[in-house]
Design a protein around this motif. Structure first.
Motif, PDB file in Angstrom:
ATOM      1  N   ARG A 161      31.618  37.588  56.769  1.00  0.00           N
ATOM      2  CA  ARG A 161      30.191  37.309  56.606  1.00  0.00           C
ATOM      3  C   ARG A 161      29.462  38.064  57.707  1.00  0.00           C
ATOM      4  O   ARG A 161      29.704  37.839  58.896  1.00  0.00           O
ATOM      5  CB  ARG A 161      29.874  35.819  56.732  1.00  0.00           C
ATOM      6  CG  ARG A 161      30.384  34.969  55.607  1.00  0.00           C
ATOM      7  CD  ARG A 161      29.528  35.079  54.372  1.00  0.00           C
ATOM      8  NE  ARG A 161      30.104  34.319  53.258  1.00  0.00           N
ATOM      9  CZ  ARG A 161      29.612  34.277  52.047  1.00  0.00           C
ATOM     10  NH1 ARG A 161      28.508  34.960  51.775  1.00  0.00           N
ATOM     11  NH2 ARG A 161      30.185  33.587  51.098  1.00  0.00           N
ATOM     12  N   ALA A 162      28.613  38.973  57.298  1.00  0.00           N
ATOM     13  CA  ALA A 162      27.774  39.705  58.253  1.00  0.00           C
ATOM     14  C   ALA A 162      26.357  39.177  58.093  1.00  0.00           C
ATOM     15  O   ALA A 162      25.859  39.059  56.971  1.00  0.00           O
ATOM     16  CB  ALA A 162      27.827  41.204  57.962  1.00  0.00           C
ATOM     17  N   SER A 163      25.717  38.843  59.184  1.00  0.00           N
ATOM     18  CA  SER A 163      24.372  38.280  59.071  1.00  0.00           C
ATOM     19  C   SER A 163      23.485  38.694  60.232  1.00  0.00           C
ATOM     20  O   SER A 163      23.961  39.039  61.309  1.00  0.00           O
ATOM     21  CB  SER A 163      24.432  36.745  58.990  1.00  0.00           C
ATOM     22  OG  SER A 163      24.942  36.199  60.188  1.00  0.00           O
ATOM     23  N   VAL A 164      22.197  38.660  59.968  1.00  0.00           N
ATOM     24  CA  VAL A 164      21.203  38.897  61.001  1.00  0.00           C
ATOM     25  C   VAL A 164      20.216  37.733  60.994  1.00  0.00           C
ATOM     26  O   VAL A 164      19.857  37.209  59.942  1.00  0.00           O
ATOM     27  CB  VAL A 164      20.435  40.227  60.785  1.00  0.00           C
ATOM     28  CG1 VAL A 164      21.338  41.413  61.077  1.00  0.00           C
ATOM     29  CG2 VAL A 164      19.867  40.329  59.381  1.00  0.00           C
ATOM     30  N   MET A 165      19.805  37.317  62.196  1.00  0.00           N
ATOM     31  CA  MET A 165      18.782  36.287  62.345  1.00  0.00           C
ATOM     32  C   MET A 165      17.476  37.005  62.639  1.00  0.00           C
ATOM     33  O   MET A 165      17.375  37.754  63.626  1.00  0.00           O
ATOM     34  CB  MET A 165      19.127  35.350  63.489  1.00  0.00           C
ATOM     35  CG  MET A 165      18.340  34.059  63.488  1.00  0.00           C
ATOM     36  SD  MET A 165      19.051  32.817  62.382  1.00  0.00           S
ATOM     37  CE  MET A 165      20.470  32.290  63.321  1.00  0.00           C
ATOM     38  N   VAL A 166      16.489  36.829  61.769  1.00  0.00           N
ATOM     39  CA  VAL A 166      15.247  37.592  61.901  1.00  0.00           C
ATOM     40  C   VAL A 166      14.031  36.679  62.052  1.00  0.00           C
ATOM     41  O   VAL A 166      13.980  35.586  61.479  1.00  0.00           O
ATOM     42  CB  VAL A 166      15.044  38.529  60.682  1.00  0.00           C
ATOM     43  CG1 VAL A 166      16.074  39.651  60.694  1.00  0.00           C
ATOM     44  CG2 VAL A 166      15.130  37.770  59.363  1.00  0.00           C
ATOM     45  N   HIS A 167      13.063  37.155  62.831  1.00  0.00           N
ATOM     46  CA  HIS A 167      11.812  36.429  63.047  1.00  0.00           C
ATOM     47  C   HIS A 167      10.719  37.153  62.278  1.00  0.00           C
ATOM     48  O   HIS A 167      10.398  38.306  62.576  1.00  0.00           O
ATOM     49  CB  HIS A 167      11.482  36.383  64.541  1.00  0.00           C
ATOM     50  CG  HIS A 167      10.227  35.634  64.848  1.00  0.00           C
ATOM     51  ND1 HIS A 167       9.286  36.067  65.759  1.00  0.00           N
ATOM     52  CD2 HIS A 167       9.740  34.460  64.351  1.00  0.00           C
ATOM     53  CE1 HIS A 167       8.289  35.207  65.820  1.00  0.00           C
ATOM     54  NE2 HIS A 167       8.538  34.224  64.977  1.00  0.00           N
ATOM     55  N   LEU A 168      10.121  36.459  61.276  1.00  0.00           N
ATOM     56  CA  LEU A 168       9.193  37.114  60.356  1.00  0.00           C
ATOM     57  C   LEU A 168       7.841  36.393  60.284  1.00  0.00           C
ATOM     58  O   LEU A 168       7.405  35.940  59.224  1.00  0.00           O
ATOM     59  CB  LEU A 168       9.814  37.189  58.959  1.00  0.00           C
ATOM     60  CG  LEU A 168      11.225  37.795  58.882  1.00  0.00           C
ATOM     61  CD1 LEU A 168      11.762  37.736  57.462  1.00  0.00           C
ATOM     62  CD2 LEU A 168      11.229  39.228  59.402  1.00  0.00           C
ATOM     63  N   PRO A 169       7.116  36.294  61.392  1.00  0.00           N
ATOM     64  CA  PRO A 169       5.839  35.560  61.391  1.00  0.00           C
ATOM     65  C   PRO A 169       4.735  36.256  60.602  1.00  0.00           C
ATOM     66  O   PRO A 169       3.958  35.601  59.895  1.00  0.00           O
ATOM     67  CB  PRO A 169       5.485  35.469  62.875  1.00  0.00           C
ATOM     68  CG  PRO A 169       6.164  36.658  63.488  1.00  0.00           C
ATOM     69  CD  PRO A 169       7.451  36.804  62.727  1.00  0.00           C
TER      70      PRO A 169
END
Length: 339
Positions: A161-169
């Motif tokens: 599992r490859a994942s990215v945590m992103v902040h999208l305000p």
């Protein structure tokens, strides 16, 4: 621009699911078998003739308090499911908190590497080396046609599992977030909240990962996620630019109010903090506030319920916790260098 695209990507994670040959999956194995799995993993890592043998700390779920276990969840070092397994749950955690090996979760092993920013390939390199080290002494459950065998069919194959945590305000404020997330889902990606499956996207933070592990190589999966991440980065930055250009006063007011509340509030829930933090973080990357973004990210981890109680050294009732959270935030903001 902030290094490793940290203005949008909070972290990159690689997680490998593995099981040991001839031992039943954790859902049906006995407690003795679970303890055997732990001993095999300990021998593979702690008994290895490598520098890694001195860099991992042991965390046995049955020896930890509920607050200690939840703190590890809040730091993304273990999963909520593992924290509940107080019979055979176990983890090896690297001393810099970049790597954790979860034992007896849904699978016998979950090898995880998390690095700040967009660094999927670096995360993969580290996880792959640890996987190879374990495989020197442990025979994995593996099928020539299917690949690595796992408890859940969605992990069969590479088990990655490859994942990215992103902040999208900005995408959220402008109402573009639904279209973006729908588009990502249509190309075989999963979108989850801040703590993974079944959780909410608090603070406009989303986790994007691959859904399929079978039929693609690790390299292809990682490249696909990185490609999606770069599209998301572009879309969010564009939305921020347009938003600030068209609504400069409104955005500066929004950011200033959020920072003002964090600086002076006497009671603060986690949910309210996450909402205000999102606006403050947006203000930082737009240059409205002169605060290092990594310090806000660190504060976000510190004020989560279990971590906050560990800071104060005792269990806190919900309302008292909200009061102490506000107090801690005020103190940290008033001491900018220590944020």
């Amino acid at each position: 621009m902030i290094g490793h695209d940290k203005d949008v990507v909070l972290s990159s994670r690689i997680r490998l699911a593995r099981n040991i040959k001839d031992i039943p999956f954790p859902t049906i194995m006995t407690e003795d078998q679970g303890r055997r799995v732990i001993e095999l993993v300990k021998k593979a890592i702690l008994g290895s003739n490598t520098i890694l043998s001195t860099q991992f700390l042991e965390e046995d779920m049955k020896k930890l308090t509920p607050i200690d276990r939840q703190s590890l969840v809040e730091k993304h070092l273990i999963s909520p499911d593992l924290s509940q397994n107080v019979k055979t749950g176990y983890a090896l955690i690297k001393d810099d908190n970049t790597v954790s090996i979860m034992v007896n979760e849904e699978d016998h092993l979950r090898i995880q590497c998390i690095l700040e920013g967009l660094r999927l390939k670096e995360s993969w390199d580290t996880a792959d080396k640890i996987d190879d080290l374990i495989e020197e002494t442990i025979d994995y459950a593996y099928d020539e046609k299917l690949g690595y065998l796992t408890a859940c069919p969605t992990n069969v194959g590479t088990g990655i599992r490859a994942s990215v945590m992103v902040h999208l305000p900005a995408l959220t404020i402008t109402g573009q977030i639904s279209n973006l997330l729908n588009s990502v889902s249509k190309i075989g990606m999963a979108v989850r909240g801040i703590y993974g499956e079944g959780t909410q996207a608090l603070g406009d933070i989303y986790q994007i990962s691959n859904q399929v592990t079978l039929g693609q190589s690790e390299k292809e999966i990682i490249e696909n996620i990185e490609g999606v991440a770069r599209q998301v980065i572009f879309s969010e930055r564009k939305a921020r630019e347009n938003l600030y250009k068209k609504q400069k006063v409104q955005i500066e007011d929004r950011v200033g109010r959020a920072f003002g509340i964090l600086s002076h509030a006497k009671v603060m829930s986690t949910k309210e903090y996450m909402t205000l933090m999102s606006d403050v973080r947006l203000g930082i990357v737009l240059g409205i506030l002169d605060v290092p973004v990594d310090k806000i990210d660190r504060l976000t981890a510190q004020i989560q319920p279990a971590n906050l109680q560990k800071i104060y050294g005792r269990q806190l009732e919900p309302y008292e916790r909200d009061v102490k959270r506000a107090e801690y935030i005020r103190n940290q903001i008033s001491q900018r260098d220590n944020l």
